[in-house]
Design an enzyme around this catalytic site. Structure first.
Site, short mmCIF file in Angstrom:
data_model
loop_
_atom_site.label_atom_id
_atom_site.label_comp_id
_atom_site.label_asym_id
_atom_site.label_seq_id
_atom_site.Cartn_x
_atom_site.Cartn_y
_atom_site.Cartn_z
N GLU A 8 41.71 34.09 48.16
CA GLU A 8 42.10 33.38 47.27
C GLU A 8 42.69 32.29 47.88
OE1 GLU A 8 45.18 34.51 43.82
OE2 GLU A 8 45.54 32.93 44.10
N HIS A 10 41.15 27.92 47.48
CA HIS A 10 41.02 27.10 46.51
C HIS A 10 40.50 25.63 46.87
CE1 HIS A 10 42.42 30.16 43.73
NE2 HIS A 10 43.72 29.13 44.21
N HIS A 164 42.38 35.61 37.89
CA HIS A 164 42.98 33.98 38.56
C HIS A 164 44.42 34.09 37.46
CE1 HIS A 164 44.84 30.75 40.14
NE2 HIS A 164 44.38 31.11 41.19
N ASP A 287 46.35 31.79 49.47
CA ASP A 287 46.57 31.04 47.39
C ASP A 287 46.62 29.12 48.68
OD1 ASP A 287 45.94 30.25 45.16
OD2 ASP A 287 47.83 31.80 45.00
MN MN Z 1 45.56 30.78 43.24
#
Ligand code: MN
Length: 339
Positions: A8, A10, A164, A287
Site C-alpha cells: 500500500e 502511493h 482502499h 502506506d
Molecule cells: Mn493508503
C-alpha cells in the site's frame, strides 16, 4: 528483516497530487508532495535502509474515484497507469504496479484493468472506495449489479483488488458534523471501507465468483475485531440472515480477503488479526508516503510474532499472491529473505 514486500505504497501524478493536500498541516506539504512525486530517489533509499525489496505502487486517493466526468476519469486512469508502467519498467526488480480504474463505467474499468494486467504487467488494481457519475447523487458501491461483469473479469484475470479508503461525502457524513477531526485515517476512512467490504461480503458476490481476492489496508479496517459479533448477535433468536449471500460473513472474510499492516503498526492489533484471519492472509505494508517506512519496518521487524509468521507476512504471502517469484528471479535480485 530483509526482502520485505510492501503493497500500500502511493505516488501521485500532477493531475492527482492536490488530492493529498489537507491530510497533513500546510507546513508538511512540501515534504509530502515531494515524497508522492518521487519514485526512484528518496523512496528507494528508504526501502534500502529498511529492508524493503519491493513496493507495489498505486495512485494516491481519491483521484480517479472522485472524478464525476466519466471520460475524464478514463483519461486520468490511463495517464496514471502509463506513467506508472514506465517507472516500473525502469526498476522491475524493486517496483510493480496496481491499476487505477475508472469505476464510473464498469465496461471502461474492465477494459483498463485488462490492458493494465495483460499489456502493462500490473499485479492487480487499487480503487479508492465508492464512485459517482455526473450529477447522479447516488453513491456507487461495487456490490451493485452493474459491477458484477467487472468482478467476473477480475476473477478471470486472477489478480487481487485492493479496496482502499476515501472519505464519505460531507452530505453523507452527518455523524461527523462538528467533529471533523474524525475524518480521514483517524476514523472515517476505516468506517467507510469496512462497510463497503461488508456490502461485498453480504451481496453474494463471492458465491458467484469464489476466486475473487480483496485486499484491505490498515489491519483490515477494524473488521477482524468485529467479525464474530457480525455473525452472532442475538444468537438465541432463530432467524435466517437478511442478506443474499449463502454463508456466514466470516467465511467470506476468511476466504476472499487479505489485509495489510499499512498505517497500523500495533502488535496487539496484529495478533488479533492473526487469530481471526490467520497469518497466511496478512501482508506487510507501510502506506508511504503518508506513514514513514521506518515506523512500519522497525515495528514489524521487532514485533512479537513467530519468525515463520514474520517471513510469511513480510514476504512469502505477497510472493505467492502476486506471483512475484519469477519477477524477482528474472531481474537477478540478489536480496534474500529474512535473516
Ligand atoms: Mn493508503
Amino acid at each position: 528483516m530483509r526482502g520485505k514486500i510492501a503493497l500500500e505504497e502511493h505516488f501521485a501524478i500532477a493531475e492527482t497530487l492536490q488530492d493529498s493536500a489537507g491530510f497533513v498541516p500546510e507546513s508538511y506539504w512540501n515534504e509530502l508532495s515531494g515524497r508522492l512525486t518521487d519514485i526512484h530517489e528518496g523512496r528507494l533509499r528508504e526501502m534500502d535502509a529498511h529492508g524493503i525489496e519491493m513496493m507495489i505502487l498505486s495512485l494516491n486517493a481519491p483521484a480517479v474515484q472522485a472524478l464525476k466526468d466519466t471520460s475524464h476519469a478514463v483519461e486520468i486512469a490511463r495517464r496514471a497507469n502509463d506513467f506508472l508502467a514506465e517507472r516500473v519498467a525502469a526498476r522491475p526488480d524493486r517496483f510493480q504496479g496496481f491499476a487505477a480504474l475508472p469505476m464510473q463505467n464498469p465496461e471502461a474499468a474492465i477494459e483498463e484493468l485488462t490492458r493494465c494486467v495483460r499489456d502493462l504487467g500490473f499485479r492487480g488494481a487499487l480503487v479508492n472506495g465508492f464512485t459517482q457519475i455526473a450529477d447522479n447523487e447516488e453513491l456507487l458501491y461495487y456490490d451493485l449489479p452493474q459491477y458484477w461483469p467487472f468482478w467476473k473479469v477480475v476473477e478471470e484475470l486472477e489478480v487481487p483488488f485492493y479496496l482502499h479508503p476515501r472519505n464519505p461525502l460531507p452530505k453523507h457524513a452527518a455523524i461527523y458534523a462538528g467533529h471533523e477531526w474524525l475524518m480521514g485515517p483517524t476514523w472515517a476512512f476505516g468506517q467507510e471501507t469496512a462497510v463497503h467490504a461488508l456490502r461485498l461480503m453480504g451481496s453474494g458476490l463471492f458465491d458467484e465468483f469464489p476466486g475473487l481476492q480483496i485486499i484491505l489496508g490498515h489491519m483490515g479496517e477494524g473488521l477482524p475485531y468485529s467479525m464474530w459479533r457480525i455473525d452472532h448477535r442475538n444468537a438465541w433468536v432463530e432467524t435466517t440472515p437478511k442478506y443474499p449471500a449463502k454463508r456466514k460473513i466470516a467465511s467470506y472474510f476468511n476466504e476472499n480477503f487479505y489485509i495489510t499492516t499499512s498505517g497500523n503498526f500495533r502488535t496487539q492489533t496484529l495478533i488479533d488479526a492473526i487469530l481471526e484471519i490467520g497469518s497466511d492472509r496478512i501482508l506487510f505494508s507501510t502506506d508511504w508516503p503518508f506513514e514513514n517506512v521506518d515506523h512500519a519496518a522497525d515495528w514489524f521487524d521487532a514485533t512479537s510474532i513467530s519468525e515463520r509468521d514474520r517471513l510469511k507476512i513480510g514476504r512469502q504471502n505477497a510472493l505467492e499472491l502476486f506471483r512475484l517469484q519469477e519477477t524477482l528471479r528474472d531481474t537477478g535480485s540478489n536480496l534474500r529473505a529474512a535473516e
